[in-house]
Write an enzyme that holds these catalytic residues in place. Sequence first.
Site, PDB file in Angstrom:
ATOM      1  N   HIS A 192      16.324  27.886  50.121  1.00 43.57           N
ATOM      2  CA  HIS A 192      15.213  27.281  49.479  1.00 43.57           C
ATOM      3  C   HIS A 192      14.662  26.270  50.748  1.00 43.57           C
ATOM      4  CE1 HIS A 192      16.482  27.024  44.801  1.00 43.57           C
ATOM      5  NE2 HIS A 192      16.281  28.539  45.206  1.00 43.57           N
ATOM      6  N   TYR A 250      12.112  18.541  40.068  1.00 43.27           N
ATOM      7  CA  TYR A 250      12.191  17.391  39.501  1.00 43.27           C
ATOM      8  C   TYR A 250      11.065  16.257  38.869  1.00 43.27           C
ATOM      9  CZ  TYR A 250      16.306  17.458  43.267  1.00 43.27           C
ATOM     10  OH  TYR A 250      17.774  17.995  43.669  1.00 43.27           O
ATOM     11  N   PRO A 274      23.225  11.369  41.568  1.00 43.39           N
ATOM     12  CA  PRO A 274      23.196  13.313  41.852  1.00 43.39           C
ATOM     13  C   PRO A 274      22.118  13.307  42.213  1.00 43.39           C
ATOM     14  CG  PRO A 274      23.694  13.205  39.611  1.00 43.39           C
ATOM     15  CD  PRO A 274      23.892  11.084  39.896  1.00 43.39           C
ATOM     16  N   LYS A 334      23.428  14.887  47.765  1.00 44.89           N
ATOM     17  CA  LYS A 334      23.957  14.367  48.159  1.00 44.89           C
ATOM     18  C   LYS A 334      25.779  14.567  48.089  1.00 44.89           C
ATOM     19  CE  LYS A 334      20.357  13.469  50.814  1.00 44.89           C
ATOM     20  NZ  LYS A 334      20.851  15.161  51.834  1.00 44.89           N
ATOM     21  N   TYR A 343      16.467  14.914  51.921  1.00 45.96           N
ATOM     22  CA  TYR A 343      16.966  15.786  51.911  1.00 45.96           C
ATOM     23  C   TYR A 343      17.832  17.592  52.196  1.00 45.96           C
ATOM     24  CZ  TYR A 343      16.565  18.769  47.312  1.00 45.96           C
ATOM     25  OH  TYR A 343      16.798  19.421  46.149  1.00 45.96           O
TER      26      TYR A 343
HETATM   27  P1  FAD Z   1      36.527  15.494  44.505  1.00 44.39           P
HETATM   28  O1  FAD Z   1      35.510  16.661  44.171  1.00 44.39           O
HETATM   29  O2  FAD Z   1      36.405  14.928  42.899  1.00 44.39           O
HETATM   30  O3  FAD Z   1      37.800  16.359  44.654  1.00 44.39           O
HETATM   31  C1  FAD Z   1      38.995  15.158  43.999  1.00 44.39           C
HETATM   32  C2  FAD Z   1      40.152  16.405  43.871  1.00 44.39           C
HETATM   33  O4  FAD Z   1      41.627  15.284  44.191  1.00 44.39           O
HETATM   34  C3  FAD Z   1      40.445  16.715  42.266  1.00 44.39           C
HETATM   35  O5  FAD Z   1      40.650  17.887  42.369  1.00 44.39           O
HETATM   36  C4  FAD Z   1      41.244  15.639  41.892  1.00 44.39           C
HETATM   37  O6  FAD Z   1      41.805  16.481  40.461  1.00 44.39           O
HETATM   38  C5  FAD Z   1      42.289  15.107  42.783  1.00 44.39           C
HETATM   39  N1  FAD Z   1      42.741  13.729  42.677  1.00 44.39           N
HETATM   40  C6  FAD Z   1      42.988  13.103  42.050  1.00 44.39           C
HETATM   41  N2  FAD Z   1      43.403  11.988  42.108  1.00 44.39           N
HETATM   42  C7  FAD Z   1      44.335  12.369  42.725  1.00 44.39           C
HETATM   43  C8  FAD Z   1      46.121  12.303  42.935  1.00 44.39           C
HETATM   44  N3  FAD Z   1      46.055  10.952  42.519  1.00 44.39           N
HETATM   45  N4  FAD Z   1      46.736  12.646  43.451  1.00 44.39           N
HETATM   46  C9  FAD Z   1      46.712  13.853  44.166  1.00 44.39           C
HETATM   47  N5  FAD Z   1      44.991  14.464  43.434  1.00 44.39           N
HETATM   48  C10 FAD Z   1      44.396  13.869  42.810  1.00 44.39           C
HETATM   49  N6  FAD Z   1      27.034  15.744  43.348  1.00 44.39           N
HETATM   50  C11 FAD Z   1      26.033  16.369  43.813  1.00 44.39           C
HETATM   51  O7  FAD Z   1      25.296  17.533  45.372  1.00 44.39           O
HETATM   52  N7  FAD Z   1      25.830  17.818  42.317  1.00 44.39           N
HETATM   53  C12 FAD Z   1      25.407  17.324  41.976  1.00 44.39           C
HETATM   54  O8  FAD Z   1      25.285  17.842  40.481  1.00 44.39           O
HETATM   55  C13 FAD Z   1      26.870  16.623  41.185  1.00 44.39           C
HETATM   56  N8  FAD Z   1      27.258  16.472  39.742  1.00 44.39           N
HETATM   57  C14 FAD Z   1      28.532  15.559  39.234  1.00 44.39           C
HETATM   58  C15 FAD Z   1      28.963  15.202  38.102  1.00 44.39           C
HETATM   59  C16 FAD Z   1      30.579  14.359  37.743  1.00 44.39           C
HETATM   60  C17 FAD Z   1      30.773  14.934  36.880  1.00 44.39           C
HETATM   61  C18 FAD Z   1      30.429  13.602  39.436  1.00 44.39           C
HETATM   62  C19 FAD Z   1      32.118  13.568  38.872  1.00 44.39           C
HETATM   63  C20 FAD Z   1      30.015  14.374  40.613  1.00 44.39           C
HETATM   64  C21 FAD Z   1      29.613  15.454  41.221  1.00 44.39           C
HETATM   65  N9  FAD Z   1      29.112  15.451  42.379  1.00 44.39           N
HETATM   66  C22 FAD Z   1      27.558  15.710  42.003  1.00 44.39           C
HETATM   67  C23 FAD Z   1      29.120  15.059  43.223  1.00 44.39           C
HETATM   68  C24 FAD Z   1      30.336  15.946  43.415  1.00 44.39           C
HETATM   69  O9  FAD Z   1      30.504  17.642  43.117  1.00 44.39           O
HETATM   70  C25 FAD Z   1      31.094  15.366  44.704  1.00 44.39           C
HETATM   71  O10 FAD Z   1      30.389  14.601  45.287  1.00 44.39           O
HETATM   72  C26 FAD Z   1      32.387  16.799  45.283  1.00 44.39           C
HETATM   73  O11 FAD Z   1      32.942  16.935  44.966  1.00 44.39           O
HETATM   74  C27 FAD Z   1      33.133  15.449  46.207  1.00 44.39           C
HETATM   75  O12 FAD Z   1      34.216  15.879  46.055  1.00 44.39           O
HETATM   76  P2  FAD Z   1      35.530  15.043  46.783  1.00 44.39           P
HETATM   77  O13 FAD Z   1      36.509  16.339  47.452  1.00 44.39           O
HETATM   78  O14 FAD Z   1      35.478  14.027  47.972  1.00 44.39           O
HETATM   79  O15 FAD Z   1      36.181  15.032  45.282  1.00 44.39           O
HETATM   80  C1  PHB Z   2      22.795  21.224  41.026  1.00 44.76           C
HETATM   81  O1  PHB Z   2      22.537  22.360  40.652  1.00 44.76           O
HETATM   82  O2  PHB Z   2      23.813  20.695  40.016  1.00 44.76           O
HETATM   83  C2  PHB Z   2      22.380  20.113  41.369  1.00 44.76           C
HETATM   84  C3  PHB Z   2      21.149  20.744  42.254  1.00 44.76           C
HETATM   85  C4  PHB Z   2      20.580  19.353  42.681  1.00 44.76           C
HETATM   86  C5  PHB Z   2      20.676  17.753  42.242  1.00 44.76           C
HETATM   87  C6  PHB Z   2      21.775  18.179  41.355  1.00 44.76           C
HETATM   88  C7  PHB Z   2      22.639  18.841  40.619  1.00 44.76           C
HETATM   89  O3  PHB Z   2      19.854  16.933  43.094  1.00 44.76           O
END
Ligand code: FAD
Ligand code: PHB
Length: 391
Positions: A72, A200, A292, A296, A384
């Site tokens: 994009h 947005y 979100p 980021k 962005y």
């Molecule tokens: P996570 O993806 O949370 O992974 C952490 C892992 O650790 C998980 O698999 C979990 O099961 C595991 N874990 C937890 N506790 C333990 C334990 N005690 N022992 C062992 N394993 C454990 N970001 C965007 O940019 N756009 C979005 O639309 C967006 N939507 C989101 C929606 C939700 C509901 C959430 C929670 C986050 C969203 N985010 C979004 C943020 C983005 O998805 C996260 O920043 C990203 O997943 C971070 O990755 P991570 O690996 O740090 O954490």
């Molecule tokens: C998504 O596609 O889930 C998405 C994209 C942009 C955002 C947040 C979520 O800022």
Amino acid sequence: MRTQVAIVGAGPAGLLLGALLHKSGIDAVIVEQRSADYVLARIRAGVLEETTVGLLEQAGCVQRLHAEGLPHDGTELAFDGRLHRVDFKALTGKRVTVYGQTEVTRDLMDARLAAGLETVYEAQEVTVHGFDGPTPEVRYRKDGAAHVLRCDFIAGCDGYHGVTRASVPASAITTFEKVYPFGWLGILADVPPARDELVYANHERGFALCSQRSRTRSRYYVQCALDDKVERWTDDAFWDELRRRLPDEVAQAVATGPSIEKSIAPLRSFVAEPMRFGRLFLAGDAAHIVPPTGAKGLNLAASDVGYLAQALCEFYRDRSEAAIDAYSTRCLSRVWKAERFSWWFTSLTHRFPDTGDFGRKMQHAELDYLVGSEAASRVLAENYVGLPMGH
Ligand code: FAD
Ligand code: PHB
């Protein structure tokens, strides 16, 4: 069991770190509390910065991303019933790639499996010990048996609710937090996206976002109340509310269909400082959360583990602790920039219950300024598309 780096959590941060370490010949075991299927079923982020794509390239996991990811070159802002395009490519020379977190996770999982690297799924009662000394360990239970994983370092990639940050003594950590008075209700559906790029939308009824996963799969969000419940929203009610918040030309292009997934996520800004405690490093959501709006969260998780992999590589290869010592400062400098951008973009686009008509007028004046000024548009675009790893 013994390894060089014990990684807690198999989300994108843990899996990418494992892949980057493997490429540098560093041994790591990942301990994850959920099943692989559970991790893959979580629908989250969708937009990757060039820096994140570069790290996935370094990890050898970009074949499908390059084939199926959607580049994009810009995004659209909607307010006052009108659409305004921000041209990332023209303003910054960079673009973003639309490729779902689920797909990133699947590619990293597949690569890990193909390389025969160890991931312990469904580990129970995971705890971390001894990271203030030379012999840290991760303990867990699996199938009723107790296990101890001895290591040189622990990487806390276990997300916001994980065990690693919670194991740091309160006196050693400072946290900063803002909870927003609303959430996002998201829907995933196998319908073509309304527009080629993301939209947005700032609307009187609340924020809306048109996103996508492919040319045939759309992801849409509407701002909702914090105490709202998914069960209260039929698919029809969602599509109606979404269309009400979009300019006519976009609303008319929204193709509707049954939802594959529907969920509510609260919005939060959160930072823990520092991100290193002796031989324990926090990375990704374990250390920080952004709302979100700025897309980021996943990108910050990737840049954290990019720095961490580099630091651990320098430790093992050159016996230098310089990059390990710099890890927290390097990450936090980037984290706070993303926190500021995500907070600002959220403030500009959402309906806040307590700012009233004046607050809405200020949002509109700022949006007008933003789309009317090349300099202001460039600042939005630069934030962005994200920073290179050197920053
Ligand atoms: P996570 O993806 O949370 O992974 C952490 C892992 O650790 C998980 O698999 C979990 O099961 C595991 N874990 C937890 N506790 C333990 C334990 N005690 N022992 C062992 N394993 C454990 N970001 C965007 O940019 N756009 C979005 O639309 C967006 N939507 C989101 C929606 C939700 C509901 C959430 C929670 C986050 C969203 N985010 C979004 C943020 C983005 O998805 C996260 O920043 C990203 O997943 C971070 O990755 P991570 O690996 O740090 O954490
Ligand atoms: C998504 O596609 O889930 C998405 C994209 C942009 C955002 C947040 C979520 O800022």
